[in-house]
Write an enzyme that holds these catalytic residues in place. Structure first.
Site, PDB file in Angstrom:
ATOM      1  CB  SER A   1     -16.967  18.721   2.012  1.00 41.21           C
ATOM      2  OG  SER A   1     -16.069  19.585   2.630  1.00 41.21           O
ATOM      3  CG  HIS A  20     -12.079  17.574   0.195  1.00 41.63           C
ATOM      4  ND1 HIS A  20     -12.547  18.845  -0.016  1.00 41.63           N
ATOM      5  CD2 HIS A  20     -12.762  17.108   1.259  1.00 41.63           C
ATOM      6  CE1 HIS A  20     -13.459  19.139   0.897  1.00 41.63           C
ATOM      7  NE2 HIS A  20     -13.624  18.100   1.686  1.00 41.63           N
ATOM      8  CG  ASP A  57     -12.243  20.933  -2.841  1.00 44.68           C
ATOM      9  OD1 ASP A  57     -12.374  19.822  -3.383  1.00 44.68           O
ATOM     10  OD2 ASP A  57     -11.981  21.074  -1.642  1.00 44.68           O
TER      11      ASP A  57
END
Ligand code: ARG
Ligand code: ASP
Length: 728
Positions: A656, A88, A224
């Site tokens: 992240s 992402h 991810d």
């Protein structure tokens, strides 16, 4: 005399006794680990030293960590500048290179060699070279009695003088940021590389498996991750993109461990957390829970349900609105988890108890009482005073930003404001690009329905916070929101993409004339003017008061609780969080395990579903259990593939893509999310239910090697351990 430093951060001995109670909380400054955290980290199992993590004299782990584009974190994993981050985080780059024929979002992308790696204009990575405490220099000449604007101008002047005086290498930059609400300042010497190329990404059905339904949730089964490479010019220095650039040779590349993690194993997350507010007073926490979060959730509930209705019925709209929907849903879901977590852990009650203990200790010291006796009370009162304005702000910003007809008009007004000024051409190009993008994904029907779903929320506020023109129009259209929307949207000039885009380039004054005649323009201009003239000044004034009091309250806490060590709120600077691999029990009768496996992906698999489909090739690998050296023995027989795990590291947005390191400082996973009940860790961390979620590095390597067939990338990396009992 005790130095300011010691007073501020508490003594190490004190840290140990208080530290135990709140074992894993905190986002710590890497250069202070040695004095504040090293002992505790080693107690939890860490085998390396604080110097191995942060050292300015030789390559240390910090030299392998980058801020990825300013919004995520990445880590260097090869001597040729290979960087890992989340799917992402790299998604925008993947999307920009995708076309209908080369649909990298759907199919994934893998460069077979350097020549196929794709440049990404605007993308950069930043390394931290050094961090210095410059509090004394920045706060020179500042006193507690000063008004905020006066104080700020002295601070700004000191900062710019300091920046000028800092000796920098050729390609280095300097950044100075406030910490502890402006009680401390740190200087960062940074180095930014702007040629960052896309090397690989799995298909979205792996990289974003579970999408919105699984977002912020555990158990999770998302791969991810994405892979980039930093390129440098001659001498390994940063350089603008050029085909002649070469892979960057890092000061440090992380070693990867294939050992896997067990319950209670030490873990550490190293990255760039964006923003937290851990030191708010109780009144502010109450407002977040009872006022601000619910208002924002309500606006987004309505927006999402309109989008959802259309997206379910129409494939084209599903694509157009997918990215908008995901962005709106991400925070919407987080806020709900935040309220839930605060309730379950008695977050407000805990704050009140903390404040009572603070005030009691404070009042016992004449000195402290004289200095800070009323600080907490005044701060809570200032928050009470800001409540109605803050709520109005939330409604205004949430509502107007969801209605794209308003966004179009706002962009054109920005263009008007830039007319005749230097830089107009640049502004024009920028607004044209963003308008083109907006129109491409706009459905007038959807937008009109969002208008009639959201305007009631605007109109139902107190009369003095509503623009008169809105009341007048509402009446004019029979107090009927649908009719109102119908009238505003029918044949609206601003919704005619080709006219607007052409007009903006040839003669924008034609467009600007509509600001006075178009009812939608009159409406949004009226709403904006009311906000800018009546609400924003009051908000700014109260916020300045809050900032000053919050700074005093922060300092007071450190002087009252000298036996506790404090970490600064996240502010997008480099931090270390540490904790242990840990399962959790979010509610009575529910217990979550700390690991997930590929079997779980197959359990969730729904053929053809947009969230839970699984690529054929992954299903085949699963069937044949073709996991190579990355699979682990299954107690039930055979082998299985680890996918994600959770630990008690304190993380937030911006973390992240952060590397998750084990006791030896080796890479075991990539951080990408938190569990739903624990998202209140931005306001009040609770070790019992706050967990960060990471993808197991073995799943990442398995996907690169077995799924994507990009084994050459694995050969660049340094793998530390083969696991006993695993197959070759
Ligand atoms: N919740 C995570 C974060 O805040 C992951 C978001 C990306 N995934 C998604 N399904 N939207 O960024
Ligand atoms: N998903 C978040 C990010 O993108 C991480 C988090 O909020 O836990 O940074």
């Amino acid at each position: 005399m005790m130095t300011f430093f010691k007073k501020f951060f508490g003594l190490t001995a004190g840290l140990l006794c208080m530290g135990l109670a709140k074992a894993d909380e905190g986002m710590w400054l890497p250069q202070l680990l040695e004095s504040l955290n090293e002992k505790r980290m080693q107690q939890l199992g860490m085998k390396i030293s604080a110097k191995d993590i942060y050292d300015i004299n030789k390559g240390s782990l910090k030299d392998a960590i980058v801020s990825f584009g300013g919004f995520c974190t990445g880590e260097v994993v090869s001597e040729k500048g290979l960087v890992l981050t989340n799917h992402h985080c790299g998604f925008e780059s993947v999307q920009k290179h995708s076309t209908l024929d080369k649909n990298y979002i759907r199919d994934g992308f893998w460069a077979r060699n350097g020549a196929e790696e794709l440049p990404n204009a605007g993308l950069y990575v930043t390394f931290i070279v050094r961090i210095d405490d410059v509090s004394d220099q920045v706060l020179k000449g500042v006193s507690r009695q000063m008004k905020e604007p006066e104080r700020q101008s002295i601070v700004d002047r000191n900062i710019s003088a300091l920046k000028k005086a800092t000796k920098l290498g050729n390609s280095e930059n300097v950044l100075i940021s406030p910490f502890f609400e402006g009680n401390k300042y740190y200087l960062f010497v940074t180095e930014t590389y702007t040629d960052v190329r896309l090397v690989g990404a799995p298909p979205s059905s792996i990289g974003n498996f579970g999408q919105d339904s699984d977002n912020w949730m555990w158990p999770r089964h998302t791969g991810d991750f994405s892979v980039f490479r930093i390129y440098a010019g001659k001498n390994n220095q940063p350089a603008e993109y050029s085909p002649d650039n070469v892979p960057y040779v890092p000061k440090k590349a992380l070693t990867i461990s294939l050992k896997g993690m067990q319950q209670d194993d030490f873990t550490m997350v190293f990255g760039f957390p964006g923003r937290t507010t851990e030191y708010l007073p109780s009144e502010a926490v109450r407002q977040i829970m009872e006022v601000n979060d619910p208002a924002k959730i309500l606006v987004r509930d309505r927006t999402l349900s309109v989008m959802n209705r259309y997206m379910r019925a129409n494939e084209e709209l599903k694509i157009k609105y997918a990215s908008k929907y995901a962005g709106i849903a991400n925070a919407w879901k987080k806020w709900q988890g935040e309220i839930l977590g605060l309730k379950r852990t008695d977050g407000l009650q805990k704050k009140l108890q903390y404040e009572a203990a603070f005030q009691k200790r404070l009042d016992a010291s004449d000195l402290l009482k004289a200095r800070y006796g009323l600080t907490l009370r005044d701060l809570n009162n200032a928050y009470k005073a800001i409540e109605p304005y803050a709520l109005t702000r939330d409604y205004y910003l949430e509502i107007t930003s969801k209605i794209e007809l308003f966004s179009i008009i706002k962009k054109l007004r920005t263009l008007k404001a830039a007319t005749g000024k230097p830089g107009y051409e640049k502004e024009l190009a920028k607004q044209l690009e963003s308008l083109t993008e907006l129109y491409k994904n706009l459905s007038i029907d959807v937008d009109k329905d969002i208008f009639s779903a959201l305007l009631p929320l605007y109109m139902e506020q107190q009369a003095s916070y509503i623009a008169p023109v809105s009341r007048q129009q509402f009446e004019q259209y029979g107090n009927d929101y649908q009719r109102w929307a119908g009238a505003l949207y029918a044949g609206n000039f601003f919704l005619d993409a080709s006219k607007v885009l052409k007009g903006a380039t040839s003669d924008p004054s034609e467009i600007f004339r509509y600001f006075e005649t178009d009812p939608a323009a009159k409406l949004i201009i009226g709403m904006t003017d009311l906000y800018d003239m009546e609400i924003a000044p009051r908000l700014n004034e109260l916020q300045a008061r809050i900032n000053g009091l919050q700074r005093d309250y922060m300092k007071a806490q450190t002087e009252v609780f000298t036996d506790r060590s404090f970490y600064p709120d996240a502010n997008s600077t480099l931090r270390v969080g540490f904790g242990k691999v840990d399962d959790y029990k979010p509610a009575d009768g529910i217990a979550y395990n700390y690991y997930t496996y590929l079997d779980g992906v197959m359990e969730k698999y729904k053929p053809g579903d947009y969230e839970f489909d699984v690529p054929e090739k992954l299903r085949q690998l699963y069937q044949k259990k073709e996991y190579g050296r990355y699979g682990v023995k299954n107690p039930a027989g055979g082998y299985r593939m680890p996918v994600c795990f959770i630990a008690s590291n304190h993380t937030t947005g911006g973390n992240s893509g952060s590397p998750v390191l084990d006791a030896n400082g080796q890479l075991v996973g990539i951080n990408f999310d938190r569990v739903w009940e624990g998202t209140m860790s931005d306001i009040s961390y609770d070790a019992s239910i706050c967990r960060n979620i990471m993808v197991d590095i073995r799943y990442v390597l398995f996907l690169i090697e077995k799924y994507a067939g990009a084994g050459h990338l694995i050969r660049e990396m340094k793998l530390a351990h083969a696991i006993p009992g695993s197959r070759k």
